[in-house]
Design a protein around this motif. Structure first.
Motif, PDB file in Angstrom:
ATOM      1  N   VAL A  24      31.634  89.685 -26.126  1.00 31.61           N
ATOM      2  CA  VAL A  24      31.525  88.360 -26.733  1.00 31.61           C
ATOM      3  C   VAL A  24      30.534  88.429 -27.897  1.00 31.61           C
ATOM      4  CG1 VAL A  24      30.902  85.942 -26.381  1.00 31.61           C
ATOM      5  CG2 VAL A  24      32.049  87.207 -24.553  1.00 31.61           C
ATOM      6  N   HIS A  25      31.071  88.318 -29.111  1.00 30.44           N
ATOM      7  CA  HIS A  25      30.263  88.351 -30.324  1.00 30.44           C
ATOM      8  C   HIS A  25      30.165  86.938 -30.899  1.00 30.44           C
ATOM      9  CE1 HIS A  25      30.224  92.819 -31.184  1.00 30.44           C
ATOM     10  NE2 HIS A  25      31.024  92.718 -30.127  1.00 30.44           N
ATOM     11  N   PRO A  26      29.028  86.575 -31.462  1.00 26.55           N
ATOM     12  CA  PRO A  26      28.922  85.240 -32.065  1.00 26.55           C
ATOM     13  C   PRO A  26      29.637  85.172 -33.404  1.00 26.55           C
ATOM     14  CG  PRO A  26      26.896  86.465 -32.424  1.00 26.55           C
ATOM     15  CD  PRO A  26      27.776  87.330 -31.546  1.00 26.55           C
ATOM     16  N   SER A  27      29.959  83.964 -33.796  1.00 27.51           N
ATOM     17  CA  SER A  27      30.481  83.691 -35.138  1.00 27.51           C
ATOM     18  C   SER A  27      29.495  82.731 -35.802  1.00 27.51           C
ATOM     19  CB  SER A  27      31.869  83.063 -35.062  1.00 27.51           C
ATOM     20  OG  SER A  27      31.780  81.757 -34.501  1.00 27.51           O
ATOM     21  N   ILE A  28      29.701  82.434 -37.047  1.00 24.00           N
ATOM     22  CA  ILE A  28      28.801  81.539 -37.778  1.00 24.00           C
ATOM     23  C   ILE A  28      28.716  80.168 -37.106  1.00 24.00           C
ATOM     24  CG2 ILE A  28      30.562  80.730 -39.395  1.00 24.00           C
ATOM     25  CD1 ILE A  28      26.862  81.400 -40.221  1.00 24.00           C
ATOM     26  N   SER A  29      29.744  79.774 -36.378  1.00 20.45           N
ATOM     27  CA  SER A  29      29.736  78.460 -35.721  1.00 20.45           C
ATOM     28  C   SER A  29      29.177  78.517 -34.297  1.00 20.45           C
ATOM     29  CB  SER A  29      31.141  77.869 -35.714  1.00 20.45           C
ATOM     30  OG  SER A  29      32.026  78.723 -35.017  1.00 20.45           O
ATOM     31  N   SER A  30      28.689  79.680 -33.874  1.00 26.53           N
ATOM     32  CA  SER A  30      28.149  79.833 -32.521  1.00 26.53           C
ATOM     33  C   SER A  30      26.707  79.369 -32.423  1.00 26.53           C
ATOM     34  CB  SER A  30      28.176  81.304 -32.096  1.00 26.53           C
ATOM     35  OG  SER A  30      29.463  81.821 -32.073  1.00 26.53           O
ATOM     36  N   SER A  31      26.332  78.995 -31.225  1.00 23.28           N
ATOM     37  CA  SER A  31      24.926  78.857 -30.867  1.00 23.28           C
ATOM     38  C   SER A  31      24.594  80.085 -30.045  1.00 23.28           C
ATOM     39  CB  SER A  31      24.674  77.598 -30.043  1.00 23.28           C
ATOM     40  OG  SER A  31      24.766  76.458 -30.870  1.00 23.28           O
ATOM     41  N   VAL A  32      23.412  80.629 -30.265  1.00 20.40           N
ATOM     42  CA  VAL A  32      23.020  81.851 -29.582  1.00 20.40           C
ATOM     43  C   VAL A  32      21.635  81.703 -28.975  1.00 20.40           C
ATOM     44  CG1 VAL A  32      24.430  83.326 -31.087  1.00 20.40           C
ATOM     45  CG2 VAL A  32      22.040  82.879 -31.677  1.00 20.40           C
ATOM     46  N   SER A  33      21.356  82.557 -28.019  1.00 25.28           N
ATOM     47  CA  SER A  33      20.039  82.641 -27.409  1.00 25.28           C
ATOM     48  C   SER A  33      19.537  84.055 -27.680  1.00 25.28           C
ATOM     49  CB  SER A  33      20.160  82.368 -25.904  1.00 25.28           C
ATOM     50  OG  SER A  33      18.893  82.407 -25.298  1.00 25.28           O
ATOM     51  N   ALA A  34      18.330  84.173 -28.241  1.00 23.32           N
ATOM     52  CA  ALA A  34      17.836  85.484 -28.649  1.00 23.32           C
ATOM     53  C   ALA A  34      16.333  85.617 -28.454  1.00 23.32           C
ATOM     54  CB  ALA A  34      18.179  85.734 -30.111  1.00 23.32           C
ATOM     55  N   LYS A  35      15.907  86.860 -28.285  1.00 23.67           N
ATOM     56  CA  LYS A  35      14.491  87.234 -28.325  1.00 23.67           C
ATOM     57  C   LYS A  35      14.329  88.082 -29.579  1.00 23.67           C
ATOM     58  CE  LYS A  35      13.855  87.559 -23.315  1.00 23.67           C
ATOM     59  NZ  LYS A  35      13.455  88.470 -22.218  1.00 23.67           N
ATOM     60  N   TYR A  36      13.202  87.947 -30.256  1.00 21.20           N
ATOM     61  CA  TYR A  36      13.047  88.703 -31.499  1.00 21.20           C
ATOM     62  C   TYR A  36      11.586  88.888 -31.868  1.00 21.20           C
ATOM     63  CZ  TYR A  36      11.993  84.219 -33.630  1.00 21.20           C
ATOM     64  OH  TYR A  36      11.415  83.018 -33.926  1.00 21.20           O
ATOM     65  N   LYS A  37      11.393  89.818 -32.766  1.00 17.95           N
ATOM     66  CA  LYS A  37      10.099  90.026 -33.409  1.00 17.95           C
ATOM     67  C   LYS A  37      10.401  90.189 -34.891  1.00 17.95           C
ATOM     68  CE  LYS A  37       6.295  93.367 -33.655  1.00 17.95           C
ATOM     69  NZ  LYS A  37       5.799  94.634 -33.090  1.00 17.95           N
ATOM     70  N   GLY A  38       9.751  89.388 -35.740  1.00 23.30           N
ATOM     71  CA  GLY A  38       9.949  89.461 -37.176  1.00 23.30           C
ATOM     72  C   GLY A  38       8.692  89.955 -37.861  1.00 23.30           C
ATOM     73  N   TYR A  39       8.854  90.912 -38.763  1.00 28.82           N
ATOM     74  CA  TYR A  39       7.690  91.471 -39.455  1.00 28.82           C
ATOM     75  C   TYR A  39       8.071  91.935 -40.848  1.00 28.82           C
ATOM     76  CZ  TYR A  39       9.747  95.574 -37.088  1.00 28.82           C
ATOM     77  OH  TYR A  39      10.611  96.514 -36.600  1.00 28.82           O
ATOM     78  N   LEU A  40       7.051  92.135 -41.651  1.00 31.97           N
ATOM     79  CA  LEU A  40       7.230  92.638 -43.008  1.00 31.97           C
ATOM     80  C   LEU A  40       7.270  94.153 -42.981  1.00 31.97           C
ATOM     81  CD1 LEU A  40       4.667  90.287 -44.799  1.00 31.97           C
ATOM     82  CD2 LEU A  40       7.129  89.944 -44.504  1.00 31.97           C
ATOM     83  N   ALA A  41       7.645  94.765 -44.081  1.00 35.06           N
ATOM     84  CA  ALA A  41       7.756  96.223 -44.145  1.00 35.06           C
ATOM     85  C   ALA A  41       6.415  96.918 -43.904  1.00 35.06           C
ATOM     86  CB  ALA A  41       8.335  96.652 -45.491  1.00 35.06           C
TER      87      ALA A  41
END
Length: 161
Positions: free
Chosen positions: A70-87
């Motif tokens: 099951v892959h999301p599409s642009i119209s999907s709602s998703v639940s995610a864990k993440y870490k965002g950082y700069l280079a």
């Protein structure tokens, strides 16, 4: 001795000032951030001994766990864990223990393009050029024209319209 008229000196001075002004006022819009971002991403990959795939838009990604069917599409709602950082490694945002849920249509283009590459339960590293991130906008502690890197776990696809 060479005789120069005052009119000629004024013309030379005006031309000189015009040239100085033209070169000193290079607008940031004239800067090719696509090429700069690509170099930043490639330097990051080399420094961390990583191999990534890229898309035509300039998004780089590394799928560590492909996830389910099951892959999301642009119209999907998703639940995610993440870490965002700069280079440079500066963390600007991350989930703690619980995932966050959001419509995929409400996030940056790099996520919209990258998350559908994995299925629910998958993990991906997204290396996002500034044009697919926040572009020339400052957002929180993220400087404008920043390459963004995210380690994302797609916990689930809530709805797939």
């Amino acid at each position: 001795m060479l005789k120069t008229s005052g009119n000629m000196i004024r013309k030379i001075l005006a031309l000189s000032l015009l040239l100085v002004f033209a070169f000193a006022c290079t607008k940031e819009k004239d800067v090719d951030f696509g090429a700069i971002d690509k170099q930043i991403i490639e330097d990051y990959l080399t420094a961390h001994n990583l191999t990534a795939q890229s898309t035509a838009s300039g998004l780089y990604y590394i799928i560590s766990v492909p996830g389910g069917s099951v892959h999301p599409s642009i119209s999907s709602s998703v639940s995610a864990k993440y870490k965002g950082y700069l280079a440079d490694g500066t963390v600007f945002d991350q989930t703690t223990t619980a995932p966050v849920t959001f419509p995929l249509s409400q996030v940056i283009r790099g996520w919209q393009e990258g998350l559908p590459l994995i299925g629910a339960g998958g993990k991906i590293k997204l290396l996002i050029p500034s044009a697919l991130g926040y572009g020339d906008k400052v957002v929180g502690s993220i400087p404008r024209n920043s390459v963004l890197i995210f380690d994302v776990e797609l916990v689930s696809v809530i709805s797939n319209k």
